[in-house]
Design a protein around this motif. Structure first.
Motif, mmCIF file in Angstrom:
data_model
loop_
_atom_site.group_PDB
_atom_site.id
_atom_site.type_symbol
_atom_site.label_atom_id
_atom_site.label_comp_id
_atom_site.label_asym_id
_atom_site.label_seq_id
_atom_site.Cartn_x
_atom_site.Cartn_y
_atom_site.Cartn_z
ATOM 1 N N VAL A 35 0.881 -1.164 0.000
ATOM 2 C CA VAL A 35 0.000 0.000 0.000
ATOM 3 C C VAL A 35 0.919 1.214 0.000
ATOM 4 O O VAL A 35 1.174 1.832 1.018
ATOM 5 C CB VAL A 35 -0.943 -0.007 1.223
ATOM 6 C CG1 VAL A 35 -1.890 1.182 1.159
ATOM 7 C CG2 VAL A 35 -1.724 -1.304 1.277
ATOM 8 N N CYS A 36 1.438 1.491 -1.191
ATOM 9 C CA CYS A 36 2.460 2.535 -1.323
ATOM 10 C C CYS A 36 2.482 3.003 -2.773
ATOM 11 O O CYS A 36 2.594 2.194 -3.690
ATOM 12 C CB CYS A 36 3.812 1.946 -0.926
ATOM 13 S SG CYS A 36 5.217 3.014 -1.282
ATOM 14 N N GLN A 60 8.203 13.774 7.107
ATOM 15 C CA GLN A 60 7.523 12.642 7.731
ATOM 16 C C GLN A 60 6.623 11.970 6.702
ATOM 17 O O GLN A 60 6.032 12.644 5.861
ATOM 18 C CB GLN A 60 6.624 13.107 8.874
ATOM 19 C CG GLN A 60 7.338 13.638 10.077
ATOM 20 C CD GLN A 60 6.327 14.064 11.124
ATOM 21 O OE1 GLN A 60 5.455 14.865 10.850
ATOM 22 N NE2 GLN A 60 6.456 13.506 12.317
ATOM 23 N N ALA A 61 6.498 10.657 6.796
ATOM 24 C CA ALA A 61 5.557 9.899 5.975
ATOM 25 C C ALA A 61 4.418 9.456 6.884
ATOM 26 O O ALA A 61 4.623 8.643 7.792
ATOM 27 C CB ALA A 61 6.245 8.694 5.347
ATOM 28 N N LEU A 62 3.253 10.024 6.678
ATOM 29 C CA LEU A 62 2.091 9.742 7.510
ATOM 30 C C LEU A 62 1.003 9.082 6.666
ATOM 31 O O LEU A 62 0.962 9.267 5.456
ATOM 32 C CB LEU A 62 1.548 11.046 8.120
ATOM 33 C CG LEU A 62 2.558 11.854 8.934
ATOM 34 C CD1 LEU A 62 1.982 13.211 9.301
ATOM 35 C CD2 LEU A 62 2.957 11.078 10.172
ATOM 36 N N PRO A 63 0.093 8.334 7.286
ATOM 37 C CA PRO A 63 -0.978 7.701 6.518
ATOM 38 C C PRO A 63 -1.860 8.733 5.839
ATOM 39 O O PRO A 63 -2.213 9.756 6.428
ATOM 40 C CB PRO A 63 -1.779 6.922 7.568
ATOM 41 C CG PRO A 63 -0.982 6.935 8.813
ATOM 42 C CD PRO A 63 0.021 8.028 8.709
ATOM 43 N N GLY A 64 -2.194 8.457 4.579
ATOM 44 C CA GLY A 64 -3.072 9.322 3.818
ATOM 45 C C GLY A 64 -4.443 8.693 3.663
ATOM 46 O O GLY A 64 -4.707 7.600 4.188
ATOM 47 N N PRO A 66 -7.841 1.316 6.717
ATOM 48 C CA PRO A 66 -7.964 1.578 8.161
ATOM 49 C C PRO A 66 -7.216 0.579 9.041
ATOM 50 O O PRO A 66 -6.642 0.963 10.061
ATOM 51 C CB PRO A 66 -9.476 1.503 8.419
ATOM 52 C CG PRO A 66 -10.097 1.763 7.085
ATOM 53 C CD PRO A 66 -9.132 1.262 6.049
ATOM 54 N N GLU A 67 -7.185 -0.709 8.651
ATOM 55 C CA GLU A 67 -6.489 -1.700 9.487
ATOM 56 C C GLU A 67 -4.984 -1.436 9.508
ATOM 57 O O GLU A 67 -4.323 -1.669 10.516
ATOM 58 C CB GLU A 67 -6.797 -3.140 9.034
ATOM 59 C CG GLU A 67 -6.336 -3.506 7.642
ATOM 60 C CD GLU A 67 -7.290 -3.116 6.514
ATOM 61 O OE1 GLU A 67 -6.986 -3.463 5.361
ATOM 62 O OE2 GLU A 67 -8.314 -2.458 6.778
ATOM 63 N N MET A 74 -0.172 0.912 12.346
ATOM 64 C CA MET A 74 0.873 1.937 12.397
ATOM 65 C C MET A 74 0.770 2.736 13.697
ATOM 66 O O MET A 74 1.785 3.027 14.337
ATOM 67 C CB MET A 74 0.759 2.871 11.190
ATOM 68 C CG MET A 74 1.087 2.197 9.864
ATOM 69 S SD MET A 74 0.622 3.210 8.441
ATOM 70 C CE MET A 74 1.955 4.388 8.441
ATOM 71 N N GLU A 75 -0.433 3.100 14.077
ATOM 72 C CA GLU A 75 -0.638 3.855 15.310
ATOM 73 C C GLU A 75 -0.245 3.031 16.529
ATOM 74 O O GLU A 75 0.348 3.543 17.471
ATOM 75 C CB GLU A 75 -2.092 4.322 15.404
ATOM 76 C CG GLU A 75 -2.413 5.412 14.394
ATOM 77 C CD GLU A 75 -3.894 5.751 14.319
ATOM 78 O OE1 GLU A 75 -4.735 4.997 14.885
ATOM 79 O OE2 GLU A 75 -4.211 6.766 13.678
ATOM 80 N N GLU A 76 -0.556 1.732 16.507
ATOM 81 C CA GLU A 76 -0.187 0.845 17.608
ATOM 82 C C GLU A 76 1.331 0.749 17.746
ATOM 83 O O GLU A 76 1.880 0.837 18.841
ATOM 84 C CB GLU A 76 -0.787 -0.546 17.375
ATOM 85 C CG GLU A 76 -0.514 -1.523 18.489
ATOM 86 C CD GLU A 76 -1.121 -2.895 18.201
ATOM 87 O OE1 GLU A 76 -0.446 -3.904 18.498
ATOM 88 O OE2 GLU A 76 -2.239 -2.943 17.662
ATOM 89 N N ARG A 77 2.030 0.588 16.621
ATOM 90 C CA ARG A 77 3.501 0.518 16.665
ATOM 91 C C ARG A 77 4.091 1.820 17.183
ATOM 92 O O ARG A 77 5.037 1.819 17.972
ATOM 93 C CB ARG A 77 4.059 0.182 15.282
ATOM 94 C CG ARG A 77 3.998 -1.293 14.960
ATOM 95 C CD ARG A 77 4.763 -1.570 13.709
ATOM 96 N NE ARG A 77 4.053 -0.938 12.600
ATOM 97 C CZ ARG A 77 3.609 -1.564 11.521
ATOM 98 N NH1 ARG A 77 3.867 -2.829 11.355
ATOM 99 N NH2 ARG A 77 2.955 -0.941 10.594
#
Length: 172
Positions: A10-11, A142-146, A151-152, A157-160
């Motif tokens: 997913v990139c 920074q590379a952040l989710p777009g 969602p999973e 990513m947030e958990e890590r």
């Protein structure tokens, strides 16, 4: 480790590599963008590429919408391969790759200079912040989710990130 395709990634970089991530592909696009190559024979002569590989790459570009085929001769049946807007939009990426190569792989200096055809000034690729302007240090990016991140994956990513923060706090 990546397999033969990047479908599970997913990139957008991986997805772009699916289309143009092979050496001949990048060189074909380079020649179409900056050397004016449009015909099969132009690409083959300038690159020394095997005809079967060239045909596969050009057909792939047509299928991907990077190029379109236009017939220019009926006898023999011959076509030009013209970049679409999608193909022309690869120019900044190739200019950025060239700048990297000029810095790290061109001991005698840049072999190609990009100039603006209207005024003759140097053309370069820059990383720009919408607020601050030019960003020179990649460590500041920074590379952040777009919005296209499932969602999973965002949750993982947030958990890590939370785990890293808590382990750095307990290590103090």
């Amino acid at each position: 480790m990546l397999g033969r395709t990047y479908e599970s990634e997913v990139c957008s970089i991986a997805r772009a590599l699916e289309v143009v991530g092979e050496r001949w592909s990048v060189l074909i696009v380079r020649n179409a963008l900056f050397a004016g190559s449009t015909r099969f024979s132009d690409f083959q002569r300038s690159l020394g590429i095997a005809p079967n590989i060239l045909k596969t790459r050009l057909d792939g570009f047509v299928d991907a919408g990077i190029m379109r085929r236009e017939q220019y001769s009926e006898q023999p049946e011959l076509y030009e391969y013209l970049l679409t807007e999608k193909g022309r939009d690869l120019a900044p990426a190739l200019i950025a790759l060239t700048e990297w190569g000029d810095r790290w792989a061109a001991p005698d200096g840049p072999p190609i200079l990009y100039r603006h055809s209207t005024c003759g000034s140097e053309v370069s690729h820059q990383v720009l912040c919408a607020t601050c302007g030019r960003v020179d240090d990649a460590a500041e990016v920074q590379a952040l989710p777009g919005p296209g991140m499932p969602p999973e994956r965002v949750a993982r990513m947030e958990e890590r990130a939370a785990n890293r923060r808590s382990s750095s706090l307990t290590g103090l």
